[in-house]
Scaffold this active site. Structure first.
Site, PDB file in Angstrom:
ATOM      1  CG  ASP A  59       1.421 -16.504  12.102  1.00 31.26           C
ATOM      2  OD1 ASP A  59       0.628 -15.865  11.401  1.00 31.26           O
ATOM      3  OD2 ASP A  59       1.146 -17.610  12.612  1.00 31.26           O
ATOM      4  CD  GLU A  99      -2.887   1.029   2.450  1.00 32.80           C
ATOM      5  OE1 GLU A  99      -3.251  -0.100   2.815  1.00 32.80           O
ATOM      6  OE2 GLU A  99      -3.299   2.083   2.960  1.00 32.80           O
ATOM      7  CE  LYS A 109      -6.112  -1.626   5.786  1.00 32.80           C
ATOM      8  NZ  LYS A 109      -5.324  -0.787   4.870  1.00 32.80           N
ATOM      9  CG  HIS A 136      -3.936   7.080  -0.312  1.00 34.81           C
ATOM     10  ND1 HIS A 136      -3.134   6.218   0.406  1.00 34.81           N
ATOM     11  CD2 HIS A 136      -4.709   6.304  -1.094  1.00 34.81           C
ATOM     12  CE1 HIS A 136      -3.437   4.986   0.085  1.00 34.81           C
ATOM     13  NE2 HIS A 136      -4.381   5.011  -0.833  1.00 34.81           N
TER      14      HIS A 136
END
Ligand code: MEV
Length: 431
Positions: free
Chosen positions: A283, A83, A267, A381
């Site tokens: 992991d 991202e 998130k 962004h």
């Protein structure tokens, strides 16, 4: 060990120079530098030893976040992520935090929880008593399964026994084995120990053991990070520092009160956390599961971070989440790029890694909230996203920059528009 993570202009350096700079700062050998530069990561032969039915490799960009100071030490942070804006955002807010002394982070002992489910008990409360009475024997039995970890100072620490009165399958008893995993993530160690205890648990309780497995809600292995951002550093363009700080606190309050917002807020934190977790071969599903379960521990899902204005008027942030990370075993050892990432980070223990990861999560959260509470997320962004759009439209090499510039200037960062610009550019080049 990195002497300084403050590398002004790093973003503008050509790739080779960026690699050379990181190699110098991290003290990489010539061989390691070549491996980093040539992106010699995992090969197929090694991949085949890791999972089944291998047919190919899947790559991700590896960026380096700069400006981080964690517990007084400068660190360069490798981040594996697809991202745009994440590496840039973390680097930017690490610079703001640096002005306030950087991040302070603390981490619990590396204690993991293994669960043993016991069914078919006539009297679960008596069975609980019998298991607790056999605590020392069971802990010793668990220790026998991993003498190496015991020698390193880890091993079985405690037993907890819970009775679940009401489940869809009736009452059951759950034994928690608390096991100090030192520098390992611990899944294999804990699962082995739980399996080894099962027969004795059945003998002691007269019940039937079914599951014997680690819990990813690693709430005895929490990592916490804190930073203070001088309010003056927060201001930009038409946004005074005080307004930005207040906006960040109000944005956090929204996440604290509303699960719909908290999911997105967390998130953003995990954008930073996962990128370092992936780069170091850990992991990330385990980390995600633990983080979100911890965020819901009160019965209502909420924010993992908190933000406030301190007595001096500065912005103060904290983050707390479970971080079951390892630097030995699993992909951390097998994946060559993960090894390089650990070297660039300069960490020698899983605890040091968790301190840095918590700091990156907090930095990432700040980057998102600062943008959201001011100009919105799309402006910054979109500029970065525009590169991906230009490439998706077919731009190659030198074509990428002018296409990006034009679609951003037009305010239309879409593939169809990028294709139009590219067509014009190529026609112009032919004429
Ligand atoms: C996008 O990947 C992450 C954000 O949505 C996080 C947030 O909203 O806090 C920007």
């Amino acid at each position: 060990m990195t002497s300084s993570s403050r590398l002004p202009g790093f973003y503008h350096l050509p790739l080779e120079e960026r690699v050379a700079r990181v190699a110098r700062e991290a003290g990489l050998t010539d061989e390691e530098t070549v491996a980093l530069h040539a992106a010699i990561g995992l090969d197929l032969a090694r991949a085949e030893q890791m999972v089944e039915n291998v047919v190919s490799l899947y790559s991700l960009p590896l960026g380096i976040a700069v400006n981080f100071v964690v517990n007084g030490r400068d660190v360069l942070v490798p981040m594996a992520i697809e991202e745009p804006s994440v590496v840039a955002g973390a680097s930017f807010t690490a610079k703001l935090a640096r002005a306030g002394g950087g991040f302070r982070a603390i981490v619990d002992e590396p204690e993991m929880i293994g669960q043993i489910q016991v069914l078919d008990l006539a009297d679960p409360c008596s069975a609980r008593f019998d298991l607790l009475a056999a605590r020392d024997e069971l802990l010793a039995l668990a220790d026998e399964t991993d003498p190496v970890i015991v020698q390193l100072g880890g091993g079985a620490r405690d037993l907890k026994v819970r009775v679940l009165e009401h489940t869809p399958a009736g009452p059951m008893l759950v034994l928690h084995l608390i096991f100090d995993c030192r520098d390992a993530m611990g899944a294999n160690t804990v699962n082995t120990a739980c399996e080894a205890l099962a027969a004795r648990v059945e003998e002691i309780t007269g019940g039937r053991v079914l599951l014997r497995i680690l819990s990813n809600l690693a709430d005895r292995r929490l990592a916490r990070a804190r930073c203070t951002i001088p309010v003056d550093g927060l201001g930009f363009r038409d946004f005074p520092g005080e307004t930005v700080a207040r906006g960040i606190v109000e944005a956090w309050a929204f996440a604290a009160a509303d699960p719909y917002r908290a999911a997105t807020h967390n998130k953003g934190i995990m954008n930073g956390v996962d990128a370092v977790v992936v780069a170091t071969g850990n992991d990330w599903r385990a980390i995600e599961a633990g983080a979100h379960a911890y965020a819901a521990r009160s019965g209502r899902y909420t924010s993992l971070s908190s933000w406030a204005i301190d007595a001096q008027g500065n912005l103060a942030g904290t983050l707390e989440l479970p971080l079951a990370l390892g630097i030995v075993g699993g992909a951390t050892r097998v994946h060559p790029t993960a090894q390089l990432a650990l070297k660039v980070l300069g960490v020698e223990t899983a605890r040091e890694l968790a301190e840095i990861v918590a700091a990156v999560g907090l930095a990432q959260n700040l980057a998102a909230l600062r943008a959201l509470a001011t100009e919105g997320i799309q402006r910054g962004h979109m500029r970065l996203h525009a590169r991906q759009v230009a490439i998706a439209a077919g731009a190659e090499g030198d074509e990428v920059a002018p296409v990006v510039q034009q679609i951003v200037a037009d305010g239309t960062v879409r593939v169809d528009h990028a294709q139009e610009i590219l067509k014009r550019l190529r026609q112009g080049a032919k004429a």
